[in-house]
Design an enzyme around this catalytic site. Structure first.
Site, PDB file in Angstrom:
ATOM      1  CG  ASP A  17      -1.997  -0.840   0.829  1.00  9.66           C
ATOM      2  OD1 ASP A  17      -2.659  -1.686   0.462  1.00  9.66           O
ATOM      3  OD2 ASP A  17      -1.888  -1.660   2.497  1.00  9.66           O
ATOM      4  CG  ASP A  44     -11.675  -1.348  -0.586  1.00  7.28           C
ATOM      5  OD1 ASP A  44     -11.067  -2.433  -1.312  1.00  7.28           O
ATOM      6  OD2 ASP A  44     -10.886  -0.633  -0.912  1.00  7.28           O
TER       7      ASP A  44
END
Length: 269
Positions: free
Chosen positions: A11, A130
């Site tokens: 990330d 998500d």
């Protein structure tokens, strides 16, 4: 039998690898190029690079950083974050990625998934989803797909812009639609479980694996070896993505794979 894959996740924010909880409170975890090389040498099957603030900030992915990471890799490499068009996808693939991951743009413009799979092939189009649980009463009337979990009945809401905005979309229905549009793989992350190290959302993975035919990459919640084992067996995922357990040296990729092999899970050692 197809081998299960172990995929470290980078990330990235402002050129550095970060990790947080529930996509928030991001802390520095290292240099993406150094970590990419380390995981490659440890035997990672693939690597995922997510520019976690690109969509929210309304900008494109950091292409120069993608190029630097791709230069040290000899395993498949997926890139996501800020990808909004066919031109964006082409740019990322030309920078060295093997696959691209789209979430916000796919939700806002589902035809992008279809067009991208037709132009580049579904094998390199990953739809990232998500989600966050929305708990309901078992008897409550709803148009959402409700399932029983360890904490009661819920449906899963799709979130966009790096987990910042609810869409009120049923994640299971969206996953099925994305596959019909041409997504070759699903990368599924949970805001409830992300960074908690309490395990993956097995209820979500089980529901998804029953409904779609494409590979599922489980993400969010890995804290120990059993969590990964459970995601691949109980959850039915085809791959397990993890971040902090690798970034902070809790386990190596090789240790994870050796544990899985010991418990009868087919992996590439």
């Amino acid at each position: 039998m197809l081998t299960k894959r172990i995929i470290p996740c980078l990330d990235v924010k402002q050129g550095r690898v970060v990790k947080g909880v529930g996509f928030k409170e991001l802390k520095d975890a290292g240099d993406p190029v150094e970590l990419a090389l380390k995981y490659c040498e440890q035997g990672a099957d693939e690597l995922v690079f997510l520019d976690v603030t690109a969509s929210y900030e309304g900008r494109g992915t950091l292409v120069s950083l993608v190029e630097r990471v791709a230069d040290v890799l000899y395993i498949p490499f997926t890139v996501g974050g800020g990808i909004r068009s066919i031109d964006d996808i082409r740019r990322i693939l030309q920078a060295g990625a093997d696959k691209i991951s789209i979430n916000t743009a796919a939700v806002q413009n589902p035809s992008l998934v279809k067009e991208a799979s037709e132009v580049f092939g579904s094998q390199c189009i990953v739809t990232s989803i998500d989600v966050k649980r929305v708990y309901v009463d078992e008897q409550q009337s709803t148009d959402k797909t409700v399932a029983e979990t360890e904490n009661g009945y819920c449906w899963w809401d799709v979130y966009i812009y790096g987990g910042r905005q609810s869409t009120n979309m049923d994640a299971l229905k969206w996953a099925e639609r994305a596959v019909k549009l041409g997504a070759g793989e699903l990368l599924v992350s949970s805001l409830d479980f992300d960074g908690t190290k309490q395990g993956y959302d097995l209820a979500l993975l089980k529901e998804l694996s029953r409904r779609v035919s494409v590979p599922i990459i489980a993400s969010s919640g890995a804290g120990d070896l059993d969590h990964i084992l459970n995601a691949l067996t109980i959850g039915g995922a085809d791959a397990a993505l993890a971040a902090s357990i690798f970034h902070y040296g809790q386990y190596t990729v090789r240790e994870v794979k050796q544990y899985l092999a010991k418990h009868g899970v087919p992996v590439r050692l």
